[in-house]
Write an enzyme that holds these catalytic residues in place. Structure first.
Site, PDB file in Angstrom:
ATOM      1  N   ARG A  97       0.852  -1.206   0.000  1.00  0.00           N
ATOM      2  CA  ARG A  97       0.000   0.000   0.000  1.00  0.00           C
ATOM      3  C   ARG A  97       0.880   1.245   0.000  1.00  0.00           C
ATOM      4  O   ARG A  97       0.609   2.213  -0.705  1.00  0.00           O
ATOM      5  CB  ARG A  97      -0.968   0.018   1.199  1.00  0.00           C
ATOM      6  CG  ARG A  97      -1.698   1.356   1.340  1.00  0.00           C
ATOM      7  CD  ARG A  97      -2.987   1.314   2.153  1.00  0.00           C
ATOM      8  NE  ARG A  97      -2.941   0.449   3.300  1.00  0.00           N
ATOM      9  CZ  ARG A  97      -2.245   0.700   4.428  1.00  0.00           C
ATOM     10  NH1 ARG A  97      -1.548   1.823   4.546  1.00  0.00           N
ATOM     11  NH2 ARG A  97      -2.244  -0.164   5.423  1.00  0.00           N
ATOM     12  N   TYR A 112     -17.216  15.397 -15.945  1.00  0.00           N
ATOM     13  CA  TYR A 112     -17.495  13.965 -15.902  1.00  0.00           C
ATOM     14  C   TYR A 112     -18.543  13.691 -14.813  1.00  0.00           C
ATOM     15  O   TYR A 112     -18.437  14.222 -13.695  1.00  0.00           O
ATOM     16  CB  TYR A 112     -16.179  13.231 -15.603  1.00  0.00           C
ATOM     17  CG  TYR A 112     -16.343  11.759 -15.385  1.00  0.00           C
ATOM     18  CD1 TYR A 112     -16.729  10.920 -16.433  1.00  0.00           C
ATOM     19  CD2 TYR A 112     -16.124  11.181 -14.143  1.00  0.00           C
ATOM     20  CE1 TYR A 112     -16.878   9.560 -16.233  1.00  0.00           C
ATOM     21  CE2 TYR A 112     -16.273   9.823 -13.938  1.00  0.00           C
ATOM     22  CZ  TYR A 112     -16.659   9.024 -14.991  1.00  0.00           C
ATOM     23  OH  TYR A 112     -16.815   7.683 -14.777  1.00  0.00           O
ATOM     24  N   ASP A 139      -8.153  17.729 -15.052  1.00  0.00           N
ATOM     25  CA  ASP A 139      -8.446  16.360 -15.472  1.00  0.00           C
ATOM     26  C   ASP A 139      -8.068  16.281 -16.954  1.00  0.00           C
ATOM     27  O   ASP A 139      -8.751  16.841 -17.817  1.00  0.00           O
ATOM     28  CB  ASP A 139      -9.938  16.086 -15.245  1.00  0.00           C
ATOM     29  CG  ASP A 139     -10.337  14.662 -15.613  1.00  0.00           C
ATOM     30  OD1 ASP A 139      -9.624  14.028 -16.408  1.00  0.00           O
ATOM     31  OD2 ASP A 139     -11.381  14.197 -15.115  1.00  0.00           O
ATOM     32  N   LYS A 190      -8.642   5.112 -19.425  1.00  0.00           N
ATOM     33  CA  LYS A 190      -8.995   5.582 -20.768  1.00  0.00           C
ATOM     34  C   LYS A 190      -7.777   5.563 -21.688  1.00  0.00           C
ATOM     35  O   LYS A 190      -7.239   4.507 -21.939  1.00  0.00           O
ATOM     36  CB  LYS A 190      -9.641   6.975 -20.656  1.00  0.00           C
ATOM     37  CG  LYS A 190     -10.637   7.119 -19.495  1.00  0.00           C
ATOM     38  CD  LYS A 190     -11.894   6.280 -19.653  1.00  0.00           C
ATOM     39  CE  LYS A 190     -12.770   6.230 -18.406  1.00  0.00           C
ATOM     40  NZ  LYS A 190     -13.141   7.522 -17.821  1.00  0.00           N
TER      41      LYS A 190
HETATM   42  C1  LIG Z   1     -13.639   8.011 -16.610  1.00  0.00           C
HETATM   43  C2  LIG Z   1     -13.335   9.367 -16.198  1.00  0.00           C
HETATM   44  C3  LIG Z   1     -13.074   9.680 -14.859  1.00  0.00           C
HETATM   45  C4  LIG Z   1     -13.170   8.661 -13.749  1.00  0.00           C
HETATM   46  O1  LIG Z   1     -12.213   7.656 -13.869  1.00  0.00           O
HETATM   47  P1  LIG Z   1     -12.431   6.144 -13.373  1.00  0.00           P
HETATM   48  O2  LIG Z   1     -11.157   5.489 -13.754  1.00  0.00           O
HETATM   49  O3  LIG Z   1     -13.632   5.610 -14.082  1.00  0.00           O
HETATM   50  O4  LIG Z   1     -12.649   6.206 -11.904  1.00  0.00           O
HETATM   51  C5  LIG Z   1     -12.759  10.994 -14.545  1.00  0.00           C
HETATM   52  N1  LIG Z   1     -12.704  11.944 -15.491  1.00  0.00           N
HETATM   53  C6  LIG Z   1     -12.968  11.678 -16.780  1.00  0.00           C
HETATM   54  C7  LIG Z   1     -12.885  12.785 -17.775  1.00  0.00           C
HETATM   55  C8  LIG Z   1     -13.295  10.396 -17.183  1.00  0.00           C
HETATM   56  O5  LIG Z   1     -13.576  10.159 -18.468  1.00  0.00           O
END
Ligand SMILES: *Cc1c(COP(=O)(O)O)cnc(C)c1O
Length: 380
Positions: free
Chosen positions: A51, A103, A174, A199
């Site tokens: 961890r 998101y 983000d 992603k």
């Molecule tokens: C998918 C996504 C998230 C969240 O990520 P997870 O890996 O699903 O927890 C946050 N911001 C954006 C723009 C996303 O597409």
């Protein structure tokens, strides 16, 4: 040559990933171990418990720091866990400015969880610099940006927004939709970059994960403390998968962007489509900013159809574009945000249009993708 001199596509393959000193293995081993043997109490080789730290994770963390132009990286079990860890820097009474087209999961985390803990959120159109400037208050501690946004692909001017923030406001971006191959917010004045590595960074739809990158050492120390103290860490296998994915980020983003541009142009001319959102189109209201801020325009395209019913029919008719949440993988996906990814925003001020369809354009042959969309839109 120092690491700083390498381009991102070289760093993506090499940064943080020396051959394994014990065996010469060119790929970082998957250290599938929860604990590490010590010679005497507190005498160890840098790792105690997974961890707190794991060598496979450390390689990924060094890699994301390098490709984002930062000094430090941290890996999490999901993108939301990474955002959650940033919010834990704050305390009750603090104020956060957030884009009003974020998101859906970010909205849910802020609105449904952290509001209960006494944090205050203002939802502001981040493409309107003056509106953001007017929203800062004495207790504002975080400006949370997402550009391009999900699902409407609106842009925020990262440099101008970061510049507008008072000294004691952290600016987080983000960067999931663009990826560092397209834009590096730390080089534009942001303090923290966040990814859902689920992603584009992973790129192959086989792991859920989150990443943070930053330049400042004290910020890193605080976030690293929270990573260990709150504990939302990824396993070594998932870290390995993300690292492997990142190696091809550059070639994938080139192809995603090339395919998405052709698809956006085809859709813009299609009689069944009311509106196309894609930063690469001249019709995009921030096309000039997109050209300035982004190296490519990315693989995400959103469209408005004539009605919710037509949108819902279209998403069930495609054969190559799979109907699924998520994005950023090599395979093309299609979805209906109103009932899927953004259902948590229904009946709120930031609800999405029910006739909206979002495409994550993959790296298949573009003619096959175009034919698939055409047949799905065929009106008979
Ligand atoms: C998918 C996504 C998230 C969240 O990520 P997870 O890996 O699903 O927890 C946050 N911001 C954006 C723009 C996303 O597409």
């Amino acid at each position: 040559m120092s690491e700083q001199d390498y381009h991102i596509d070289t760093l993506a393959i090499h940064a943080g990933q020396e051959p394994d000193p014990a065996t010469g293995a060119i790929m970082t081993p998957i250290f599938q171990s929860s604990t590490f043997v010590q010679e005497a109490p507190n005498q160890h080789k840098g790792y105690e418990y997974s961890r707190s730290g794991n060598p496979t994770r450390a390689a990924l963390e060094a890699n994301v720091a390098a490709i984002e132009g930062g000094q430090y990286g941290l890996a999490f079990s999901s993108g939301l866990a990474a955002i959650d860890t940033i919010v834990r820097l704050l305390k009750p009474g603090d104020h956060v400015i957030v884009g009003n087209d974020v998101y859906g999961g970010t909205f849910r985390l802020f609105d449904k969880i952290y509001q209960r803990y006494g944090l205050e959120f203002s939802w502001i159109d981040q493409s309107d610099l003056e509106a953001v400037k007017a929203a800062f208050k004495p207790n504002t501690r975080l400006l949370w940006l997402e550009t391009p946004t999900n699902p409407l692909l609106a842009l925020g001017d990262i440099a101008a927004l970061a510049e507008s923030a008072p000294q004691d406001v952290l600016v987080g971006v983000d960067n999931t939709f663009a990826s560092p191959y397209i834009q590096q917010p730390l080089t534009m004045g942001a303090d923290i970059v966040m990814h859902s590595s689920t992603k584009y960074l992973n790129g192959h739809s086989d792991a859920v994960g989150g990443l943070l990158a930053m330049k400042d050492e004290s910020l890193y120390t605080e976030l690293k403390f929270l990573q260990n103290a709150a504990g939302a860490v990824p396993g070594p296998m998932d870290c390995f998968l993300v690292m492997r994915g990142i190696k091809t980020l550059g070639v994938r983003m080139e192809r995603h962007s090339e395919n998405a541009m052709k698809i956006a142009q085809m859709l813009e001319d299609h009689p069944e489509i009311v509106k196309v959102y894609y930063p690469g189109l001249e019709s995009h209201p921030q096309h000039e900013l997109a050209k300035r801020q982004m190296k490519l325009f990315g693989g995400m395209v959103s469209i408005i159809l004539k009605s919710e019913a037509i949108a819902k029919t279209m998403v069930t008719r495609t054969k190559l574009f799979a109907l699924a949440e998520s994005l950023g993988g090599v395979e093309s996906l299609i979805e209906h945000p109103y009932s899927m990814t953004h259902a948590s925003t229904a009946d709120t001020d930031i609800a999405v249009d029910p006739a909206l369809v979002r495409l994550s354009v993959g790296i298949e042959n573009v003619d096959d993708l175009i034919n698939d969309l055409r047949q799905a839109l065929h009106n008979d």
